[in-house]
Design an enzyme around this catalytic site. Structure first.
Site, short mmCIF file in Angstrom:
data_model
loop_
_atom_site.label_atom_id
_atom_site.label_comp_id
_atom_site.label_asym_id
_atom_site.label_seq_id
_atom_site.Cartn_x
_atom_site.Cartn_y
_atom_site.Cartn_z
N THR A 1 1.14 9.26 2.56
CA THR A 1 1.95 8.59 1.54
C THR A 1 2.82 7.56 2.23
O THR A 1 3.35 7.82 3.31
CB THR A 1 2.89 9.59 0.82
N ASP B 1 4.36 -7.30 6.16
CA ASP B 1 4.79 -5.91 6.37
C ASP B 1 4.08 -5.32 7.58
O ASP B 1 3.43 -4.28 7.48
CB ASP B 1 4.53 -5.09 5.10
#
Ligand code: NAG
Ligand code: NAG
Ligand code: NAG
Ligand code: NAG
Ligand code: NAG
Ligand code: NAG
Ligand code: NAG
Ligand code: NAG
Ligand code: NAG
Ligand code: NAG
Ligand code: NAG
Length: 775
Positions: free
Chosen positions: A483, A603
């Site tokens: 996650t 990112d």
């Protein structure tokens, strides 16, 4: 009675101060009383209190140094000719603005020899500027804008050499701009706009080296736009709109690195649009509409991504096509030109466009409001109401010559049969797959738009949304392998046997229709990227409120999990770490420099570097930050992971390649150090940190290397990492430079690893040795 009062007044003051001060204060009191500006009949009026009045400011000796009367003032309209200017020997600032002043500026104003600030703007003053104004040699601020002053601009103004601000705008000045104004070397702000000034712009203005604002708009200036304007590199605002200028745009406009506003609207400036204008980083307003520009638009100009930028080139003679690459910015106006070709989908990146009245043809992207494309007679649309209201043609079949039509009739079935045959062969290779999807099957990008389901799939076989749901049992937690900030990752085995990673984005709330053509286009571009150090994005699916990306499966998971697992970290030895960093550099260099449009990852972090079973590193999640933000309200939100975000993003929204370079520096250092290098980054400027030895900060879980080549590589990675972590984005190397450094064959260093300090890693010698140059 007044005389009696004044005598008392004088006595009071006289007892307090020396004789000269007394007479100075006395003179001022007399002048105030005689001016008639203040209502002496009011009950509370007391001349001795003048230093406490709202409009008057005194120095410590009680002498008046400023008079300020403006909109907020309670006084009735003052009369400039009733003030005894000789009395104010200490007056530095006189502001009478927005006060309905009438009449002319009295010549006696020249007696205010200490005046540095004079503002008589927004009144009804008439007549000429009195020549005596030249006596105000201390003046650095002169504003008489918004009056009815006539005559020519006095050439003697150049005597006011301390002027930094000169505003003569919105008056009735005639004649030419005196070339002597070029002597006002301190001038920062020159506004002569909205007058009746004629003639050409004097070349002497090039001596105004400190000028930041130049407003000559709304006059009758003619002659060429001076090329030498581009020597005034401090210029921020240039407004010469609404004149009769001719000539061309100076080719080296790009020198004006601070320029924010360039207004040249409504002149007769010709020539082509200079490419150099593309290099101005802060540009917000560029208006060259209503001129005579010709030629093509430079293809790289519109790639700028300053969300404040507005570009207006309407009403010119620009021909050629609209460049296919258009960045994110506020406004692009190109109406009334000679543009041809089709409308690129990337035009959807711009908030407001107007491309009406050109010669554009082909389909109208869905994002485009028809009111912004009217007057292009060859545009087409298949949306009924648009066709009817705007009289667009129908897009399919392509309305070309009959010959083409015939070819289409013959070629299309053949093509379909070929594709079907090919897909059948492919399908036979794999197991049976469900046949719910009735859309075309190809080996290249397939886009499925089936009601509210939208999928892009760029891999052998076909995408079956249902298969994916089935493979993960509707995203059951059992299949979840990780996650992250953007979503959860699932491992899924497709019916054909292939294992893929699915990244289901959470926090996705946008409505489906906002995923317009340009977004789909973008997904398609990302699925077409191929690089051995980039995780392959096979496809993308969007269904109601589920959005997921389909990636190549990487067995070892992320660099983050490897570095923070003490067992795997040991297996992840120096050689593997070095080739990981190099792989990342090659991938980022590819994204920044080798794709048709540069792709900024936004990112880069250890969580987004994935490793396969062979320890080969690949960059993942490039461009996905944008998927989440793809609704027009917050397109520019800074993406990224804390700890990896370039420091400049704290104060600028300009996400560019150099932000990725910084994040890469953090990842490279983290790979050497074995944990996030936040302590090193926080104290890098301090000498005590700089004296630390490199070997002290290297990951202690694996033994220090003894192989010369590995030692050299570690030092190289460290030097590169620190260069990338430069706080100044301009001083960071480009990823191309970094990857070239890594690709260069070097001889081993004859240095002991134990002797290299962090300070040495920052040195120019080592940077030069490894071919790291700043860009
Ligand atoms: C103005 O003030 C000066 C100095 O106080 C004085 O000499 C002069 O007479 C005054 N002029 C008028 C018109 O009052
Ligand atoms: C001055 O003040 C008096 C008393 O308040 C008032 O009657 C008079 O109208 C004022 N004069 C002006 C010119 O405002
Ligand atoms: C005026 O003010 C001074 C001091 O501020 C005071 O001494 C004097 O009495 C006042 N005069 C009148 C007429 O109120
Ligand atoms: C200002 O004062 C002068 C001299 O007292 C007078 O001639 C003029 O008419 C006045 N101007 C206005 C606008 O009242
Ligand atoms: C300009 O200002 C400086 C200080 O602010 C002063 O020393 C100098 O005399 C002024 N120049 C002129 C021409 O008055
Ligand atoms: C221009 O500005 C600089 C910095 O503000 C200042 O030092 C200099 O005196 C100014 N004048 C000129 C003529 O450069
Ligand atoms: C220049 O002056 C005009 C008219 O006075 C004004 O409308 C415009 O905003 C000014 N331009 C800039 C860049 O300030
Ligand atoms: C403008 O700058 C260039 C290069 O710095 C110089 O050669 C040229 O003479 C300058 N032009 C003027 C008018 O000062
Ligand atoms: C351009 O300027 C001229 C003269 O200043 C004026 O007549 C004309 O209306 C202006 N055009 C536009 C579009 O504002
Ligand atoms: C612009 O297009 C029109 C119509 O096609 C043509 O007559 C004119 O010559 C073109 N002008 C330029 C500068 O290309
Ligand atoms: C686009 O420009 C044309 C021509 O200048 C104008 O008629 C139209 O109203 C503009 N459309 C919008 C939406 O502003």
């Amino acid at each position: 009675m007044w005389i009696a009062f004044l005598t008392i007044c004088g006595l009071i003051i006289g007892t307090q101060s020396s004789a000269t001060v007394t007479s100075q204060l006395q003179m001022e009191a007399n002048a105030i009383l005689n001016s008639g500006w203040w209502n002496t009949s009011e009950a509370c009026f007391n001349i001795s209190d003048r230093c406490t009045w709202d409009d008057i400011f005194c120095n410590d000796a009680g002498s008046i140094k400023a008079i300020k009367i403006d909109w907020g003032s309670k006084l009735a309209t003052p009369n400039l000719s009733t003030l005894n200017y000789s009395a104010f020997n200490n007056l530095e600032s006189l502001v009478i603005s927005g006060s309905d002043l009438d009449g002319t500026i009295p010549k006696e104003i020249g007696h205010l020899s200490k005046l540095t600030h004079l503002d008589l703007s927004h009144n009804y003053l008439k007549g000429q500027l009195p020549p005596s104004i030249d006596n105000l040699r201390q003046l650095n601020y002169l504003d008489i804008s918004f009056n009815f002053i006539q005559g020519s601009i006095p050439p003697e103004l150049w005597l006011l050499k301390n002027l930094t601000f000169l505003d003569l705008s919105n008056n009735r000045f005639k004649g030419e701009i005196p070339s002597s104004l070029g002597n006002l070397k301190q001038l920062e702000d020159l506004d002569i706009s909205s007058n009746y000034i004629q003639g050409s712009i004097p070349l002497e203005l090039v001596f105004l080296k400190n000028i930041t604002t130049l407003n000559l708009s709304h006059n009758r200036l003619n002659g060429n736009l001076p090329i030498s304007l581009t020597n005034l590199t401090k210029l921020v605002y240039i407004d010469i709109a609404y004149n009769f200028l001719t000539g061309i745009l100076p080719p080296n406009f790009g020198q004006l690195k601070k320029l924010q506003v360039l207004m040249l609207k409504n002149n007769s400036i010709g020539g082509t649009f200079p490419i150099s204008l593309t290099n101005i980083p802060l540009l917000e307003t560029l208006d060259i509409s209503h001129n005579s520009l010709i030629g093509y638009l430079p293809s790289d100009f519109f790639t700028l991504t300053n969300y404040k930028t507005s570009i207006d080139l309407s009403y010119n003679l620009i021909s050629g096509e609209i460049p296919s690459m258009i960045g994110n910015f506020r406004q692009l106006l190109l109406s009334h030109n000679n543009l041809t070709g089709t409308i690129p989908h990337s035009i959807c990146n711009v908030n407001f466009i107007n491309i009406s009245q050109n010669y554009l043809r082909g389909p109208i992207p869905n994002c485009v409001d028809p009111y912004r494309v009217i007057g292009n007679k060859d545009l087409c649309s298949n949306i009924p109401y648009k066709k009817i209201y705007f009289e667009f043609q129908t897009c399919l079949p392509p309305k070309k010559s009959n010959k083409v039509k015939h070819y289409v009739f013959i070629a299309l079935p053949i093509l379909i049969i070929l594709i079907l045959a090919l897909s059948l062969i492919i399908c036979f290779k794999f197991r049976h797959t469900s046949v719910k999807n009735k859309h075309a099957i190809t080996t290249t990008t397939t886009t499925t738009t089936n009601g509210d389901l939208f999928c892009v799939w760029n891999y052998d076989g076909k995408i079956a949304f249902d298969d994916i749901i089935k493979a993960t049992e509707d995203f059951d937690m059992r299949y979840c392998i990780g996650t992250g900030a953007y979503g959860s990752v699932y491992k899924a085995q497709l019916p054909c046997g292939k294992v893929v990673a699915l990244k289901k984005l959470h926090g996705y709330e946008a409505d489906v229709p906002s995923f317009d053509e340009s977004f789909r286009n973008e997904v398609r571009i990302l699925t077409e990227i191929k690089h051995r150090h980039i995780v392959k994005l096979h496809g993308f699916c969007l269904h109601k409120r589920i959005m997921f990306l389909i990636y190549q499966y990487m067995e070892r998971g992320s660099l983050f999990t490897v570095l923070y697992d003490d067992v795997e970290a040991v297996e992840f030895n120096w050689r593997k770490r070095i080739s990981t960093v190099k792989g990342i550099a090659f991938a980022l260099s590819y994204l920044h420099h080798d794709c048709t449009a540069p792709i900024v990852h936004r990112d880069v972090s250890t969580s987004n570097i994935l490793l396969n079973s062979e320890w080969k590193a690949s960059v993942s999640d490039f461009g996905t930050a944008r998927f989440l933000q793809y609704d027009s309200s917050n397109r520019t939100i800074v993406a990224g992971t804390i700890g990896y975000i370039a420091p400049e993003l704290a104060y600028t929204m300009a996400v560019n390649e150099k932000c990725d370079v910084y994040s890469f520096g953090v990842v490279a250092l983290e790979t050497l150090v074995g944990k996030h290098p936040e302590d090193i980054l926080a104290s890098l400027q301090s000498p005590s940190t700089q004296s630390i030895k490199l070997c002290q900060v290297l990951d202690q879980r694996i033994p220090l290397p003894n192989n010369e080549i590995v030692i050299r590589d570690i030092i190289q990675v460290a030097v590169v990492a620190f260069a990338c972590l430069n706080l100044n984005p301009r001083s960071r190397p480009t990823m191309k430079c970094v990857s070239e450094s890594f690709a260069t064959e070097l001889t081993p260093l004859k240095t002991l690893l134990s002797e290299i300090s962090l300070q040495q890693l920052l040195s120019q010698e080592l940077k030069a040795l490894f071919h790291i140059v700043n860009h």
